[in-house]
Design an enzyme around this catalytic site. Structure first.
Site, short mmCIF file in Angstrom:
data_model
loop_
_atom_site.label_atom_id
_atom_site.label_comp_id
_atom_site.label_asym_id
_atom_site.label_seq_id
_atom_site.Cartn_x
_atom_site.Cartn_y
_atom_site.Cartn_z
N SER A 143 0.87 -1.18 0.00
CA SER A 143 0.00 0.00 0.00
C SER A 143 0.91 1.22 0.00
O SER A 143 2.08 1.13 0.42
CB SER A 143 -0.86 0.01 1.28
OG SER A 143 -1.48 1.28 1.46
N TYR A 156 -1.55 -1.01 10.54
CA TYR A 156 -1.67 -1.20 9.09
C TYR A 156 -0.42 -0.70 8.37
O TYR A 156 0.16 -1.40 7.53
CB TYR A 156 -2.92 -0.46 8.59
CG TYR A 156 -3.24 -0.66 7.12
CD1 TYR A 156 -3.86 -1.83 6.68
CD2 TYR A 156 -2.92 0.31 6.18
CE1 TYR A 156 -4.16 -2.02 5.33
CE2 TYR A 156 -3.21 0.13 4.83
CZ TYR A 156 -3.84 -1.04 4.42
OH TYR A 156 -4.13 -1.22 3.08
N1 LIG Z 1 -8.88 -0.39 -0.87
C1 LIG Z 1 -7.80 0.34 -0.80
O1 LIG Z 1 -7.83 1.58 -0.86
C2 LIG Z 1 -6.46 -0.33 -0.65
C3 LIG Z 1 -5.30 0.48 -0.79
C4 LIG Z 1 -4.05 -0.12 -0.65
C5 LIG Z 1 -3.95 -1.46 -0.37
N2 LIG Z 1 -5.10 -2.20 -0.22
C6 LIG Z 1 -4.92 -3.63 0.09
O2 LIG Z 1 -5.60 -4.41 -0.88
C7 LIG Z 1 -5.97 -5.67 -0.30
C8 LIG Z 1 -7.43 -5.93 -0.61
O3 LIG Z 1 -8.19 -4.89 -0.05
P1 LIG Z 1 -9.66 -4.52 -0.52
O4 LIG Z 1 -9.74 -3.04 -0.54
O5 LIG Z 1 -10.06 -5.30 -1.72
O6 LIG Z 1 -10.48 -4.99 0.78
P2 LIG Z 1 -11.76 -5.95 0.95
O7 LIG Z 1 -12.04 -5.93 2.41
O8 LIG Z 1 -12.84 -5.57 0.00
O9 LIG Z 1 -11.21 -7.39 0.49
C9 LIG Z 1 -10.30 -8.11 1.29
C10 LIG Z 1 -10.73 -9.57 1.27
O10 LIG Z 1 -9.76 -10.31 2.04
C11 LIG Z 1 -10.46 -11.22 2.86
N3 LIG Z 1 -9.67 -11.55 4.04
C12 LIG Z 1 -9.48 -10.76 5.14
N4 LIG Z 1 -8.75 -11.43 6.04
C13 LIG Z 1 -8.47 -12.63 5.51
C14 LIG Z 1 -7.76 -13.76 5.99
N5 LIG Z 1 -7.20 -13.76 7.21
N6 LIG Z 1 -7.66 -14.85 5.18
C15 LIG Z 1 -8.23 -14.85 3.96
N7 LIG Z 1 -8.94 -13.82 3.46
C16 LIG Z 1 -9.05 -12.71 4.23
C17 LIG Z 1 -11.75 -10.50 3.23
O11 LIG Z 1 -12.76 -11.41 3.66
C18 LIG Z 1 -12.09 -9.78 1.92
O12 LIG Z 1 -12.93 -10.55 1.10
C19 LIG Z 1 -5.64 -5.55 1.18
O13 LIG Z 1 -4.39 -6.17 1.45
C20 LIG Z 1 -5.53 -4.05 1.40
O14 LIG Z 1 -4.69 -3.72 2.49
C21 LIG Z 1 -6.33 -1.68 -0.36
#
Ligand SMILES: NC(=O)c1ccc[n+]([C@@H]2O[C@H](COP(=O)([O-])OP(=O)(O)OC[C@H]3O[C@@H](n4cnc5c(N)ncnc54)[C@H](O)[C@@H]3O)[C@@H](O)[C@H]2O)c1
Length: 252
Positions: A143, A156
């Site tokens: 991120s 985080y």
């Molecule tokens: N959305 C943003 O702005 C953003 C920015 C930078 C990085 N990210 C990263 O992208 C990744 C995905 O995020 P997102 O925005 O799609 O979030 P999201 O919450 O929509 O999706 C994350 C998914 O991971 C699953 N998950 C959580 N813990 C888990 C575990 N222990 N084992 C297996 N699955 C698990 C959740 O059930 C969910 O379906 C994350 O690592 C997040 O930190 C997101």
């Protein structure tokens, strides 16, 4: 034109929704055969049903912070797909709280899901790739919060900073086996992550002030980058943290 992931077998974690599900969709559209996982059983089962018409997808529910599940997931992928070329470590959580109030439990959970899981799965997947002798690619989800600080996200930010340096170290040690390891550092992408972590719509809209392009990124834009880094087109890229943020940290 040959699809860029034709002949690739991939694991994608946290693919029940959000960016992970978009990565799964993109990988299938580029010809990959995939195994997806998510901690929410119904979520990953529904995603697999939806994606099924696009190509070969198998699903397993479980928690990527647990070593036993990581063993099971990699074995399941090898059994289903026959081999393993790509690991996408995407699953993650973001729990918002001021530093002085963040609980030890939230710290531990964040580190386990966001960072330890990438060590556990990276090690297991790399061992399979080395035994196959065909090289491979690992793409971890970092991120922009792994590259700079932001209030209310101490655990985080620390976990994502850890992902960046874990990625670089894995890249150095796995290069002799032709396994490339990179991470992607998105800025603000519209998903349910922030709202699930305790943040309101006003904060999300106000955030646009920080982004020169004045919009949030989409899950598909991030998925495109994962597909590129997983593909042979990125054959000389390893150990990098690729930012996709609409210019946010260029300005900050
Ligand atoms: N959305 C943003 O702005 C953003 C920015 C930078 C990085 N990210 C990263 O992208 C990744 C995905 O995020 P997102 O925005 O799609 O979030 P999201 O919450 O929509 O999706 C994350 C998914 O991971 C699953 N998950 C959580 N813990 C888990 C575990 N222990 N084992 C297996 N699955 C698990 C959740 O059930 C969910 O379906 C994350 O690592 C997040 O930190 C997101």
């Amino acid at each position: 034109m040959t699809p860029r992931l034709q002949g690739k077998q991939a694991i994608i974690t946290g693919a029940g929704r959000g960016i992970g599900k978009a990565i799964a969709r993109k990988f299938l559209s580029e010809g990959a055969r995939i195994v997806i996982c998510d901690i929410v059983h119904e979520r990953v089962a529904t995603a697999a049903r939806e994606l099924d018409e696009m190509g070969e997808v198998a699903a397993l529910a479980g928690d990527v912070s647990q070593p036993a599940f990581c063993d099971e997931l990699v074995q399941y992928a090898v059994d289903k797909l026959g081999s393993l070329n790509v690991l996408v470590n995407n699953a993650g959580i973001a729990l918002f709280a001021p530093f002085l109030e963040q609980s030890e439990a939230d710290w531990d959970r964040t580190m386990a899901v966001n960072l330890k899981s990438m060590f556990l799965l990276g090690q297991r997947a790399a061992r399979v790739m080395i035994a196959q002798g065909l090289g491979g690619a690992i793409v971890n989800m970092a991120s922009t919060n792994g590259l700079m600080g932001e209030r209310d996200l101490a655990a985080y930010n620390a976990s994502k900073g850890g992902v960046v340096l874990l990625t670089k170290t894995m890249a150095i040690e796995l290069a002799p086996y032709d396994i490339r390891v990179n991470c992607v550092a998105p800025g603000s992408i519209r998903t349910d992550l922030a709202s699930d972590g305790g943040v309101g719509e006003t904060f999300i809209q106000d955030y646009l002030r920080k982004i020169p392009m004045r919009r949030h990124g989409t899950v598909d834009e991030v998925a495109n980058l994962f597909a590129y880094l997983a593909s042979d087109e990125a054959s000389y890229i390893t150990g990098d943290a690729v930012v996709i943020d609409g210019g946010q940290i260029a300005e900050e």
